[in-house]
Design an enzyme around this catalytic site. Structure first.
Site, mmCIF file in Angstrom:
data_model
loop_
_atom_site.group_PDB
_atom_site.id
_atom_site.type_symbol
_atom_site.label_atom_id
_atom_site.label_comp_id
_atom_site.label_asym_id
_atom_site.label_seq_id
_atom_site.Cartn_x
_atom_site.Cartn_y
_atom_site.Cartn_z
ATOM 1 N N GLY A 138 8.795 -17.206 -30.342
ATOM 2 C CA GLY A 138 9.851 -17.692 -31.235
ATOM 3 C C GLY A 138 9.295 -18.664 -32.255
ATOM 4 N N CYS A 182 22.920 -26.942 -32.867
ATOM 5 C CA CYS A 182 23.068 -27.282 -31.449
ATOM 6 C C CYS A 182 24.396 -27.910 -31.041
ATOM 7 C CB CYS A 182 21.935 -28.226 -31.021
ATOM 8 S SG CYS A 182 20.383 -27.371 -30.769
ATOM 9 N N TYR A 232 12.907 -23.026 -35.897
ATOM 10 C CA TYR A 232 12.970 -24.464 -36.169
ATOM 11 C C TYR A 232 12.378 -25.299 -35.035
ATOM 12 C CZ TYR A 232 15.814 -24.225 -40.393
ATOM 13 O OH TYR A 232 16.250 -24.009 -41.663
#
Length: 480
Positions: free
Chosen positions: A8, A272, A11
């Protein structure tokens, strides 16, 4: 040489691995992703994400001990420690839709790790995941292990976008959760040794798996709760004539509370906060705790209310309609110093104005037109799937014009909305902006960045969240 691989390149994965490579020159770090375009960008001069300081770190290490590759299986099979930093979007259908995390990408990553591994591995959860994910991953790996030993660790990230590199250089804490077995403790020690290259040992907290997983959700929920609390107060301040900046300053002087995360705004965003709270709500409901679930739901409700209230204030102030009126949107990212637009309040504000047939002219120094058009056309939660699984380029919204200059955005506009607290918005030539706008000229400051007294002296009608209202705004109250 110890080898680390991170699945991945987003960010979290990109910046975290870049800093590990910088601080641990004897460790080889590979960041892998199935998105070839994203890996190509990481290997170019135009990185796929904007974060102050990231460019310099990547350029120092890339090609030496930091590598970006789309050959996922090769690097995973060679690694001693595998970080998994894949998407964990909110489910859009099925059991837990709208609240539970979708672990599809996590599960496929775990199965791939089991398939390609030929040696023992430490597998580290780096994505935000619901409590007990490690247990599920552990089951997949052990049932497919072929005699290989997998140790699962939880190492949640606590980065704030815009300051991610500084947060990585000097973290408040590094949290590592693992099994309370000799093998689990050995795995914790191995990861602790990586961070101990630059993080003081007393800031590296070791816990059991479930505590580490829950700590991440709890930290984000507590931070979001503070923002919703001050935003709830901002509505009361407007109703009573109090000034939310003065209230939050006074409250923040209490050492038990402190001043951080007490700035009233149009609402919180980012990848988030909302997702983690929805996750928390779902876990509480699944564990038979409806009262606790309802408590955390309210944090989201206040955030949605704040955005709706802002749109209502704009429309009601402008003679109860923005149909056919040009509204300038200054700032689209969810906060300054990042190009990230995930869950940005600007999306809901813009959609609310478009619903009343406004014509939007949008300027953000770090967000391009394609991203803005995608965000305004996408359904909720679609953003959190990998790019190749998101809807194809959606139809452009004709009422939206994206420009690369604040003065172009505001020319001939009826109103200006400030939705991101970029520093440049504090120092714009507002006299020039006023002279080129339709009259009466409105400014709706969703981040409290402008000096409302100076703007009123120029001639603007100003709405700043949680501040005493202009007489004009009192005469035209916002209606739900």
């Amino acid at each position: 040489m110890v080898k680390i691989c991170c699945i991945g390149a987003g960010y979290v994965g990109g910046p975290t691995m870049a800093v590990i490579a910088l601080k641990c020159p004897e460790i080889e770090v590979a960041v892998v992703d199935i998105s070839v375009s994203r890996i190509t960008a990481w290997n170019s001069d135009a990185l796929p994400i904007y974060e102050p300081g990231l460019d310099e770190v990547v350029k120092k290490c890339r090609g030496k001990n930091l590598f970006f590759s789309s050959d996922v299986e090769k690097h995973v099979s060679e690694a001693d420690i595998v970080f998994v930093s894949v998407n964990t979007p909110t489910k859009t259908q099925g059991l837990g839709a709208g609240k539970a995390a979708d672990l599809t990408y996590w599960e496929s990553a775990a199965r791939m790790i089991a398939d390609v591994s030929k040696s023992n591995k430490i597998v580290v959860e780096k994505s935000t995941v619901p409590v007990k994910t490690a247990e599920a991953i552990e089951k997949i790996l052990t049932h497919n292990s072929k005699g290989i030993d997998f140790q699962i660790l939880s190492n949640p990230e606590f980065l704030a976008e815009g300051t991610a590199i500084q947060d990585l250089f000097n973290p408040d804490r590094v949290l590592i959760g693992g099994r309370e077995t000799p093998e689990g403790q050995k795995a914790i020690a191995a990861l602790r040794d990586v961070y101990a290259h630059w993080v003081p040992v007393d800031r590296i907290i070791c816990s059991n798996l479930w505590s580490a997983e829950l700590s991440k959700l709890a930290a984000n929920a507590f931070l979001a709760q503070r923002i919703s609390s001050v935003n709830a107060m901002s509505a009361l301040c407007e109703a009573t004539g109090a000034d939310v900046s003065q209230v939050s300053h006074a409250v923040g002087k209490d050492t038990r509370i402190g001043p951080k995360f007490l700035n009233a705004s149009v609402g919180f965003g980012g990848s988030c906060f909302q997702k983690d709270i929805l996750n928390l709500v779902y876990i509480c409901e699944c564990n038979g705790l409806p009262e606790v679930a309802n408590y955390w739901k309210q944090v989201i409700k206040i955030n949605d209310y704040q955005k709706t209230r802002f749109v209502n204030r704009i429309v009601s102030s402008m003679f109860n309609t923005v149909s056919g009126k040009k509204i300038a949107i200054l700032g689209f990212a969810f906060k300054k110093d990042t190009g990230d637009t995930r869950e940005t309040p600007a999306i809901d504000v813009c959609k609310g104005l478009l619903g009343d047939k406004a014509l939007l002219s949008i300027y953000d120094p770090q967000v391009n037109e394609e991203q803005i058009q995608r965000d305004l056309a996408m359904k909720k939660f679609d953003w959190d799937h990998p790019v190749h699984l998101q809807p194809m380029s959606p139809t452009s919204i004709k009422q939206v014009n994206v420009v690369w200059d604040a003065y172009a955005a505001t020319k001939d506009a009826h109103g200006v909305c400030i939705l991101t607290e970029w520093d440049e918005f504090k120092t714009l030539d507002y006299q020039r902006i006023y002279d080129n706008m339709r009259k009466p000229a409105f400014i709706f400051d969703g981040r409290n960045v402008v000096d409302e007294a100076k703007l009123r002296a120029i001639g603007f009608i100003v709405y700043s969240i949680g501040k005493p209202l202009d007489q004009w705004l009192k005469d035209m109250p916002a209606v739900a």
